[in-house]
Motif scaffolding. Structure first.
Motif, PDB file in Angstrom:
ATOM      1  N   GLY A 124      51.511  33.268  52.547  1.00 39.98           N
ATOM      2  CA  GLY A 124      50.779  33.033  51.301  1.00 39.98           C
ATOM      3  C   GLY A 124      49.557  33.910  51.176  1.00 39.98           C
ATOM      4  N   ALA A 125      48.849  34.133  52.276  1.00 39.09           N
ATOM      5  CA  ALA A 125      47.665  34.988  52.251  1.00 39.09           C
ATOM      6  C   ALA A 125      48.044  36.436  51.965  1.00 39.09           C
ATOM      7  CB  ALA A 125      46.926  34.884  53.586  1.00 39.09           C
ATOM      8  N   VAL A 126      49.155  36.890  52.555  1.00 34.00           N
ATOM      9  CA  VAL A 126      49.625  38.255  52.302  1.00 34.00           C
ATOM     10  C   VAL A 126      49.945  38.439  50.820  1.00 34.00           C
ATOM     11  CG1 VAL A 126      51.475  39.906  52.757  1.00 34.00           C
ATOM     12  CG2 VAL A 126      50.475  38.614  54.642  1.00 34.00           C
ATOM     13  N   MET A 127      50.623  37.444  50.213  1.00 38.29           N
ATOM     14  CA  MET A 127      50.952  37.515  48.788  1.00 38.29           C
ATOM     15  C   MET A 127      49.680  37.555  47.942  1.00 38.29           C
ATOM     16  SD  MET A 127      54.195  37.643  48.098  1.00 38.29           S
ATOM     17  CE  MET A 127      54.307  36.957  46.443  1.00 38.29           C
ATOM     18  N   ALA A 128      48.696  36.734  48.291  1.00 39.34           N
ATOM     19  CA  ALA A 128      47.451  36.685  47.530  1.00 39.34           C
ATOM     20  C   ALA A 128      46.713  38.013  47.614  1.00 39.34           C
ATOM     21  CB  ALA A 128      46.567  35.553  48.053  1.00 39.34           C
ATOM     22  N   ILE A 129      46.669  38.607  48.805  1.00 42.10           N
ATOM     23  CA  ILE A 129      46.023  39.909  48.975  1.00 42.10           C
ATOM     24  C   ILE A 129      46.749  40.971  48.150  1.00 42.10           C
ATOM     25  CG2 ILE A 129      45.540  41.752  50.630  1.00 42.10           C
ATOM     26  CD1 ILE A 129      44.984  39.555  52.704  1.00 42.10           C
ATOM     27  N   ALA A 130      48.102  40.907  48.149  1.00 46.20           N
ATOM     28  CA  ALA A 130      48.894  41.875  47.386  1.00 46.20           C
ATOM     29  C   ALA A 130      48.594  41.774  45.889  1.00 46.20           C
ATOM     30  CB  ALA A 130      50.379  41.649  47.642  1.00 46.20           C
ATOM     31  N   VAL A 131      48.464  40.541  45.368  1.00 41.98           N
ATOM     32  CA  VAL A 131      48.132  40.357  43.949  1.00 41.98           C
ATOM     33  C   VAL A 131      46.779  40.995  43.643  1.00 41.98           C
ATOM     34  CG1 VAL A 131      47.511  38.635  42.201  1.00 41.98           C
ATOM     35  CG2 VAL A 131      49.533  38.287  43.625  1.00 41.98           C
ATOM     36  N   GLY A 132      45.825  40.786  44.528  1.00 47.08           N
ATOM     37  CA  GLY A 132      44.508  41.389  44.334  1.00 47.08           C
ATOM     38  C   GLY A 132      44.553  42.894  44.328  1.00 47.08           C
ATOM     39  N   VAL A 133      45.348  43.489  45.219  1.00 43.36           N
ATOM     40  CA  VAL A 133      45.445  44.945  45.286  1.00 43.36           C
ATOM     41  C   VAL A 133      46.129  45.501  44.035  1.00 43.36           C
ATOM     42  CG1 VAL A 133      46.492  46.868  46.534  1.00 43.36           C
ATOM     43  CG2 VAL A 133      45.343  45.054  47.788  1.00 43.36           C
ATOM     44  N   VAL A 134      47.133  44.780  43.500  1.00 40.94           N
ATOM     45  CA  VAL A 134      47.752  45.198  42.237  1.00 40.94           C
ATOM     46  C   VAL A 134      46.693  45.239  41.135  1.00 40.94           C
ATOM     47  CG1 VAL A 134      49.378  44.539  40.427  1.00 40.94           C
ATOM     48  CG2 VAL A 134      50.080  44.407  42.817  1.00 40.94           C
ATOM     49  N   GLY A 135      45.818  44.235  41.134  1.00 42.73           N
ATOM     50  CA  GLY A 135      44.722  44.241  40.169  1.00 42.73           C
ATOM     51  C   GLY A 135      43.818  45.444  40.329  1.00 42.73           C
ATOM     52  N   GLY A 296      44.350  32.336  45.137  1.00 45.09           N
ATOM     53  CA  GLY A 296      45.521  32.115  45.981  1.00 45.09           C
ATOM     54  C   GLY A 296      45.178  32.175  47.455  1.00 45.09           C
ATOM     55  N   LEU A 297      44.280  33.096  47.800  1.00 41.92           N
ATOM     56  CA  LEU A 297      43.843  33.217  49.201  1.00 41.92           C
ATOM     57  C   LEU A 297      43.162  31.934  49.652  1.00 41.92           C
ATOM     58  CD1 LEU A 297      43.417  35.185  51.640  1.00 41.92           C
ATOM     59  CD2 LEU A 297      41.174  35.603  50.682  1.00 41.92           C
ATOM     60  N   LEU A 298      42.276  31.400  48.809  1.00 40.38           N
ATOM     61  CA  LEU A 298      41.543  30.194  49.185  1.00 40.38           C
ATOM     62  C   LEU A 298      42.491  28.998  49.312  1.00 40.38           C
ATOM     63  CD1 LEU A 298      38.335  30.564  46.978  1.00 40.38           C
ATOM     64  CD2 LEU A 298      38.648  31.157  49.378  1.00 40.38           C
TER      65      LEU A 298
END
Length: 300
Positions: A124-135, A296-298
């Motif tokens: 879940g943390a990896v997915m959240a980080i990926a969403v942030g990087v897409v942003g 998502g990270l939190l």
């Protein structure tokens, strides 16, 4: 709420404030001078912070060893060159986009944390980080005309590569600082972070002074003449670094740096209100994705 969360948010706000002040100084100082003020004017404050913790709160002083010294030097050098790249980036793109390029750091910090410290992240943390990087990437291409050629230039051109390199070196620096703080056998994470900050800032000050003495002595005079603005950079920088170091002593670097992407929210506010730089819809969408990634990270 875990302590590292508000500490990281405070660090992001202070870092944004410091970057805004450095951008302002960039008009009067060279890249080296605008980078130096962060360390040179911050070092006395870092020493005062350690003294306050030791004399005021009674925290014991840890004894640095060889491992600490090695990680502190690696982190200090990496932060110097990452800062120089970031300050140079401000002259190539606007304040918000220049900062956005460097915010690929969480993914790179996660990689360095895994390779050097064996730190693993949840799915879940990896997915959240990926969403942030897409942003972040959306922000970086928001002002490019929609064509494969311009898209490629926006993502892989000189400006993008400088920003990504800045993020990578910042990521390496963050992992080195966490390693240095953990190498100290101090009374608690706050004191370990404070001593790490003081030692690193002292090393960086001496290193950059020698560098400017060799390359451009006039820059030292300009730094001294701009002491009012430079002192504000040093103050915001050392307070922000104290928060970063403390958060990274409490939590793996990738989590701290991913949450630290909230800085871009502060950055867009500074870009719009202070520098009168316009923000378009794609940049706002990228900002929303970054916030979504943080939430998502939190949750994870």
């Amino acid at each position: 709420m875990d302590a590292w969360i508000p500490i990281t948010i405070a660090a992001a706000f202070l870092q944004n404030l410091r970057s805004a002040l450095q951008k302002h100084l960039r008009g009067r100082l060279g890249t080296r001078g605008a980078s130096f003020v962060r360390f040179g004017y911050g070092f006395p404050l870092a020493l005062a912070y350690v003294a306050a913790l030791h004399l005021g709160l009674g925290y014991g002083l840890p004894a640095p060893g060889l491992d600490f010294a090695l990680w502190a030097v690696i982190g200090g050098l990496a932060q110097i060159y990452a800062t120089i790249l970031l300050v140079h980036l401000f002259s190539l793109r606007n304040f918000a986009v220049g900062t956005a390029y460097s915010k690929t750091e969480p993914v790179q910090a996660a990689l360095f944390g895994f390779l050097l410290l064996g730190e693993r992240l949840s799915a879940g943390a990896v997915m959240a980080i990926a969403v942030g990087v897409v942003g972040v990437m959306l922000i970086s291409i928001a002002r490019a005309p929609l064509s494969w050629r311009t898209l490629g230039a926006a993502l892989f051109g000189r400006t993008a590569l400088i920003g990504i390199a800045s993020g990578a070196i910042f990521g390496m620096s963050a992992v080195a600082y966490r390693s240095a703080a953990l190498a100290l056998e101090g009374p608690n994470a706050v004191m370990q972070a404070a001593v790490t900050l003081a030692c690193v800032t002292g090393f960086q000050t001496v290193y950059m002074l020698i560098w400017m003495l060799i390359r451009d002595r006039q820059e030292i005079i300009r730094v001294a003449q701009s002491w009012r603005s430079s002192a504000l950079v040093g103050l915001s920088g050392v307070l922000g670094s104290a928060c970063w170091f403390t958060a990274m002593a409490l939590q793996p670097v990738a989590y701290v740096r991913a949450l630290g992407q909230v800085e871009l929210v502060f950055t867009f506010a500074a870009s719009f209100f202070l520098f009168k730089e316009r923000v378009n819809r794609l940049e706002l969408l990228g900002c929303l994705l970054i916030v979504s990634g943080i939430l998502g990270l939190l949750l994870n």
